[in-house]
Design an enzyme around this catalytic site. Structure first.
Site, PDB file in Angstrom:
ATOM      1  N   GLU A 113      33.573   7.379  12.735  1.00  0.00           N
ATOM      2  CA  GLU A 113      32.952   8.665  12.754  1.00  0.00           C
ATOM      3  C   GLU A 113      32.271   8.968  14.222  1.00  0.00           C
ATOM      4  OE1 GLU A 113      31.505   9.068   7.957  1.00  0.00           O
ATOM      5  OE2 GLU A 113      30.492   7.721   9.359  1.00  0.00           O
ATOM      6  N   CYS A 126      27.293  12.074  19.670  1.00  0.00           N
ATOM      7  CA  CYS A 126      27.129  10.624  19.326  1.00  0.00           C
ATOM      8  C   CYS A 126      28.748  10.131  19.005  1.00  0.00           C
ATOM      9  CB  CYS A 126      26.182  10.407  18.237  1.00  0.00           C
ATOM     10  SG  CYS A 126      25.962   8.754  17.893  1.00  0.00           S
ATOM     11  N   CYS A 133      31.236  -2.697  13.267  1.00  0.00           N
ATOM     12  CA  CYS A 133      30.676  -3.507  14.220  1.00  0.00           C
ATOM     13  C   CYS A 133      30.390  -4.844  13.948  1.00  0.00           C
ATOM     14  CB  CYS A 133      29.068  -2.559  14.330  1.00  0.00           C
ATOM     15  SG  CYS A 133      28.019  -3.156  15.516  1.00  0.00           S
ATOM     16  N   CYS A 137      23.361  -6.343  11.970  1.00  0.00           N
ATOM     17  CA  CYS A 137      22.047  -6.018  11.711  1.00  0.00           C
ATOM     18  C   CYS A 137      21.938  -5.510  10.276  1.00  0.00           C
ATOM     19  CB  CYS A 137      21.481  -4.943  12.576  1.00  0.00           C
ATOM     20  SG  CYS A 137      21.699  -5.432  14.423  1.00  0.00           S
ATOM     21  N   CYS A 140      21.425  -1.757   9.204  1.00  0.00           N
ATOM     22  CA  CYS A 140      22.269  -0.690   9.514  1.00  0.00           C
ATOM     23  C   CYS A 140      23.668  -0.701   8.811  1.00  0.00           C
ATOM     24  CB  CYS A 140      22.487  -0.961  11.158  1.00  0.00           C
ATOM     25  SG  CYS A 140      23.961  -0.083  11.795  1.00  0.00           S
ATOM     26  N   CYS A 364      20.648   8.061  12.608  1.00  0.00           N
ATOM     27  CA  CYS A 364      20.937   6.494  12.962  1.00  0.00           C
ATOM     28  C   CYS A 364      20.837   5.521  12.224  1.00  0.00           C
ATOM     29  CB  CYS A 364      19.473   6.544  13.958  1.00  0.00           C
ATOM     30  SG  CYS A 364      19.715   5.050  14.770  1.00  0.00           S
TER      31      CYS A 364
END
Length: 385
Positions: A113, A126, A133, A137, A140, A364
């Site tokens: 995305e 962005c 990933c 974390c 997230c 975010c």
């Protein structure tokens, strides 16, 4: 929230995921490399410049629109230099169309995305550097999804070029018709895909026909703190902004929130950031997600202030954005305001990030491209890490 019409795909995505990288694209190569490839195809070298001008200068992909190329060679050059890398699956919009999230399917079926954000004085995109990933974390959505693979240089660049075309079309009312800023805050850890991200940056900042012609100072590269890569970035002779996702000023908590801290502790990460600032003259952006009763205590604000006082740094506080299944919530506004006050009293420049795109899971920490297998329809998931 508005669902935008899809751009028709040239072909269906492969059913099985392949491990191979995508076909070579002109954005993977510098201009000399493109000229060499065109020459191998039996065409004069200047054809590479013509095709590059269409892609980077005019934001055109359709070979039929490349009327300065002989009709007999348009399709062949387009196939070799501009293979389709990103197939649009869904586009969602909010903020009266000023925030747009695109879900892409890659050649191997992976989903990524990217987000466009229009402001009165600028247009920012962005972009993602990895499918998924691997930093894990826990707050997230992208990190919780795990890593699928690195993106190629061209897959990274193509996100920006596509969304630059959206801006140029005038689709983002109230914003300039030209992309001006790119932030590597989408899916993935940019410095874990180092060589391709650096190559992508060089394409973004080189003038057409070499690249998109953006200012280096308008590029931001985010990282959770891969110290060797930060030090390497400082030697690249680039003036991009480094954004350090710190999220806690003490090792005990950061070990939990940002697991890579178990390898490189807060002091070592900050030392690398200050080295970057010293060598580039660029202020480091310290990203700090405000998580209720986790990292928002006054003593942590004071500790952060002591760590950053007198440094070339700016704190960007981020109200935690909701993600599916998360046990955490955003800090209350009074707590957030007290955190800001203490940092500013310590002499640290501090702002609170605008939480754009929450309604479309485009804010975010929310990006996590997902596929709705029940309806066989791809669904945009969550946003920038």
């Amino acid at each position: 929230m508005t669902s935008l019409p899809l751009i028709p795909a040239l072909s269906d995505a492969p059913a099985a995921r392949r491990a191979s990288m995508p076909p070579k694209h002109l954005a993977d190569l510098d201009l000399a490399g493109r000229q060499a490839l065109v020459t191998e195809l039996g065409e004069p070298a200047f054809r590479a410049k013509q095709v590059s001008n269409h892609y980077f200068g005019r934001l055109v992909r359709d070979p039929q629109a490349m009327t300065d190329l002989p009709a007999a060679t348009r399709e062949r050059l387009s196939e070799q230099l501009l293979p389709r890398l990103l197939t649009p699956v869904r586009e969602l919009a909010c903020d009266d169309g000023a925030t747009r999230k695109a879900l892409w399917r890659l050649h191997d079926g992976a989903l990524v995305e990217s987000v466009l954000m229009g402001y009165p004085d600028r247009v920012t995109v962005c972009i993602s550097s990895q499918a998924g990933c691997g930093m894990a974390c826990p707050f997230c959505a992208t990190g919780q999804a795990g890593l699928t693979r690195n993106l190629s240089t061209a897959e990274i660049v193509d996100q920006a070029v596509y969304l630059a075309g959206v801006a140029a079309s005038g689709a983002v009312a109230g914003s300039p018709p030209r992309l001006s800023h790119v932030v590597f805050m989408g899916m993935g850890e940019p410095l874990a895909n180092y060589s391709r991200v650096i190559a992508a940056i060089r394409r973004l900042v080189s003038p057409a026909p070499e690249g998109l012609g953006l200012s280096q100072r308008h590029i931001t590269v985010s990282t959770v703190g891969l110290v060797p890569a930060i030090r390497r970035l400082a030697s690249e002779d680039l003036s991009v902004t480094l954004a350090l996702s710190l999220h806690a000023p003490d090792d005990d908590l950061r070990d939990e929130l940002v697991p890579v801290n178990q390898r490189w502790k807060v002091a070592e990460v900050l030392d690398a950031a200050w080295d970057y600032a010293a060598r580039t003259g660029r202020r480091v952006s310290i990203e700090y997600a405000m998580i209720k009763d986790v990292n928002d205590q006054p003593w942590r604000a004071d500790l952060l202030g002591r760590l950053l006082a007198g440094k070339l740094a700016h704190v960007n506080l981020i109200p935690l954005n909701p993600t599916p299944g998360s046990r955490w919530d955003a800090s209350p506004k009074p707590v957030e305001r007290e955190f800001v006050r203490r940092l500013r009293d310590a002499g640290v420049s501090t702002t609170v990030r605008d939480t754009r795109g929450r309604e479309i899971d485009g804010a975010c920490g929310q990006l996590a491209a997902a596929e709705d297998t029940d309806t066989n329809t791809d669904r945009a998931g969550e946003a920038p890490a």
